[in-house]
Enzyme design. Structure first.
Site, short mmCIF file in Angstrom:
data_model
loop_
_atom_site.label_atom_id
_atom_site.label_comp_id
_atom_site.label_asym_id
_atom_site.label_seq_id
_atom_site.Cartn_x
_atom_site.Cartn_y
_atom_site.Cartn_z
N CYS A 58 40.04 25.50 32.44
CA CYS A 58 39.03 25.05 31.48
C CYS A 58 38.83 26.08 30.37
CB CYS A 58 37.69 24.85 32.20
SG CYS A 58 37.16 23.14 32.29
N CYS A 91 42.41 40.85 55.43
CA CYS A 91 42.87 40.52 56.78
C CYS A 91 44.35 40.83 56.95
CB CYS A 91 42.64 39.04 57.09
SG CYS A 91 41.08 38.70 57.89
#
Lengths: 106, 262, 158, 131
Positions: free
Chosen positions: B115, B223
């Protein structure tokens, strides 16, 4: 200027203990963290917070790096008369951030 | 599912229909539980506090960006969309989603940047930058309380399958998959810390460890590095695919943005 | 897993009551047990004698990261014109910088109570000291267990 | 029978120490506790005062009394590469580098522990006696 949020009730009765809350967006860099190069990131903190009302001080803090990022305080103001509740934060570099909210006392 | 049957159906020319049915028939292997339920009371209370939740500072900053007309096109987000509270309600529940313009699955951050490029004539907000975290937090927060509901059929199916494969792939020097901890051992403990299901319904989150907001992709990278695997860059297709799988895996969970996690 | 449902309302009294239940937060005799916290206390209060009591410290029994530990301090004081709490100082005895913050209550404060969030570098004692308008200094301390996060070795990088 | 080699290995373990220097239990305890080394407490209960109750993991079996249950050879096999016993185990191989995916560059080709650290850790685990 850093983002701040303050919460003051719209109205209170004279003599009431009114809860006030304030928070400012700030990393409170404590000087012990390392950047990706392994170099210590220097201390960068808010050093002073003050809340004033009706010509006097309500609550003030000398901040140290032991306070969390985005420092938050809540405390109680004694409502006496209608007027602005003013908040002021001072960064160690001297930058001053202010906020204010009207309290109507009935 | 029988591979021979798949082949036969493909030969019969109805593969597209079949693929859609096949994908939509999938169900998560366990009942989704939000990360919220794995937190201590203090962390939960900080999230629930509609004043003190630090993530709200980013949401408010996002509102400033939403209303900012100082862009190349002179058009703020609000100029086209109106009030974020109504226009963006439910939007975050659908991302990641297939974008015809990009011709692949993109996540909410990438949709916002699309956008920005096409409507505002601006360059992308860098991934993990304060403005991108803020505007993403604002848009996501408008879906608070609504269940995640991503599409995994049709053009999103391949992305979904890749994300699923990622989730179950062991990796790193410690040779652990996402599923090893977050599916097989959710509720158990690593050191003193309870293991969550690794659900992403609260992102972007305010993470106490980071002392700031972070995206799903920052968490994935964190992680990955924890198991000593080479992380992928934030915004990589690998992580978008994983995000799609994660959103689907927690399909019934309600959006909590801005969630607070330890 | 320890039931932490009451942790946010954890007070000194609650802590003592909870000991039998094996809760990992202990109220202990005040002891400035290391040189840097002793120095920080002297820097702030000089050698004014300190007495135990008057302060309630609310802290979680267990913090999973020490980065955001919620703290509420309440001092027993009428906060009248003549009998007031002037300031409250918070220390953490094992933090690299033990002084956490100095809170001052002005004439417009209704009660001697505040809440904030603090950092704890590990399991240690949090000490609150209050200086009253008569010059007396009061103190209370509680221990907070800070568990080490599962993947904490990444903490510096992230 | 498919399982036979694994089962034989399970019984035998790895009898041959990885180094000439005998393991040192004191150093081995540090390997077990230190989160940058063995980090055993992330998944296992270890009965040592350094790790308070509640600060250990519960993914793997408690290591209380493991020195009475397993021999040095059996411990060595489980530490070096536990997938030789159970291909589905979550326990990492602490002294093997094959069969891994996308290892972070700084760890590539390296084992989690050195040979001596493995021997030290075995010496420590053997001190954990009891039921």
């Amino acid at each position: 200027m850093p983002n701040t949020r303050i919460r003051v009730p719209k109205t209170a009765k004279a003599g009431d203990a009114v809860e006030i809350r304030a928070i400012i967006q700030h990393p409170m860099e404590n000087g012990f963290r390392l950047d990706s190069q392994g170099t210590a990131i220097p201390v960068e903190i808010i050093t002073d917070f003050t809340c004033t009302y009706d010509g006097g001080e309500v609550f003030s803090v000398k901040l140290e790096p032991g306070l969390s990022a985005n420092p938050y305080f809540s405390f109680y103001l004694k409502a006496t008369k209608s007027g602005p509740v003013d908040f002021r934060w001072v960064d160690q570099d001297g930058t001053i951030t202010t906020a204010t909210e009207q309290l109507d006392v009935t | 599912m029988n591979r021979a049957l798949v082949a036969i159906l493909a030969c019969a020319g109805i593969v597209a229909t079949f693929a859609a049915v096949f994908a939509s028939d999938q169900v998560p292997t366990q009942k989704p539980i939000s990360g919220y339920d794995f937190m201590t009371t203090e962390v939960q209370q900080l999230q629930d506090d509609d004043f003190a939740n630090p993530g709200l500072l980013w949401v408010e900053e996002g509102q400033t960006i939403w209303d900012d007309t100082k862009v190349a096109s002179g058009k703020s987000c609000a100029s086209c969309h109106g009030d974020a509270a109504t226009a963006m309600r439910g939007v975050a529940t659908r991302y990641p989603a297939y974008s015809a313009e990009a011709d692949h699955v993109i996540n909410l951050e990438q949709q916002i940047n699309q956008c920005r490029r096409e409507r505002q004539g601006e360059s992308d907000f860098p991934y993990e930058s304060e403005p991108l975290l803020s505007i993403t937090a604002l848009v996501s927060a408008q879906s608070k309380g609504l269940p995640q509901s991503v599409a995994i059929v049709g053009p999103a199916a391949e992305s979904f399958e890749r994300g699923k494969a990622f989730f179950y792939q062991r990796r790193g020097q410690l040779n652990l998959s996402c599923a090893n901890c977050h599916e097989q051992h959710a509720g158990d403990h690593l050191r003193g810390e309870s293991i969550s299901q690794g659900q992403v319904n609260g992102f972007p989150i305010y993470r106490a460890l980071w002392q700031t907001m972070g995206s799903t992709h920052r968490m994935f990278a964190w992680c990955n590095e924890a198991v000593r695997a080479e992380p992928y860059p934030a915004g990589s297709q690998e992580y978008v695919d994983l995000e799609l799988f994660e959103r689907w895996r927690g399909q019934v969970l309600k959006i909590e943005t801005p969630a607070v996690r330890r | 897993m320890t039931d932490q449902s009451d942790s946010a309302n954890w007070s000194r009294r609650g802590v003592l009551a909870g000991l039998g239940a094996g809760v990992m937060l202990l109220a202990m005799p005040v002891r400035a047990d290391d040189a840097s916290v002793a120095q920080a206390i002297t820097d702030t209060f000089g050698h004014t004698p300190r007495r135990d009591g008057k302060i309630t410290l609310k802290l979680p029994p267990l913090a999973e990261t020490g980065n955001t530990v919620p703290l509420t301090v309440t001092v027993d004081s009428p906060m009248s014109n003549t009998e007031r709490v002037k300031r409250v100082v918070v220390f953490a005895n094992r933090n690299p910088r033990p002084l956490i913050a100095i809170m001052t209550f002005g004439p417009k404060a209704a009660t001697a109570e505040f809440s904030t969030n603090m950092r704890l570098s590990g399991t240690q004692d949090v000490i609150a000291m209050a200086e009253l308008s008569d010059g007396s200094v009061w103190q209370t301390q509680v221990r907070v267990l800070v568990t080490v996060g599962a993947c904490d070795t990444l903490q510096l990088r992230y | 029978m498919l399982l036979a080699p694994g089962m034989a290995l399970a019984q035998a373990g790895i009898a041959q120490p990885l180094t000439d220097v005998p393991g040192d239990a004191t150093r081995g305890k540090a390997v077990a506790v230190n989160s940058d080394l063995g980090n055993c407490s992330i998944c296992h209960h270890i009965p040592v005062p350094e790790i308070p109750d509640g600060a250990n993991g519960d993914i793997g079996p408690p290591l209380d009394g493991v020195g009475s249950r397993l021999t040095a050879a059996e411990l060595r096999q489980r530490i070096v590469n536990p997938t030789t016993l159970d291909p589905n185990t979550l326990m990492p191989a602490y002294f093997a580098t094959e069969g891994l995916t996308r290892v972070q560059t700084k760890y590539a080709g390296k084992t989690i522990l050195t040979a001596q650290q493995v021997e030290d850790l075995i010496a420590f685990l053997l001190t954990l006696k009891g039921n």
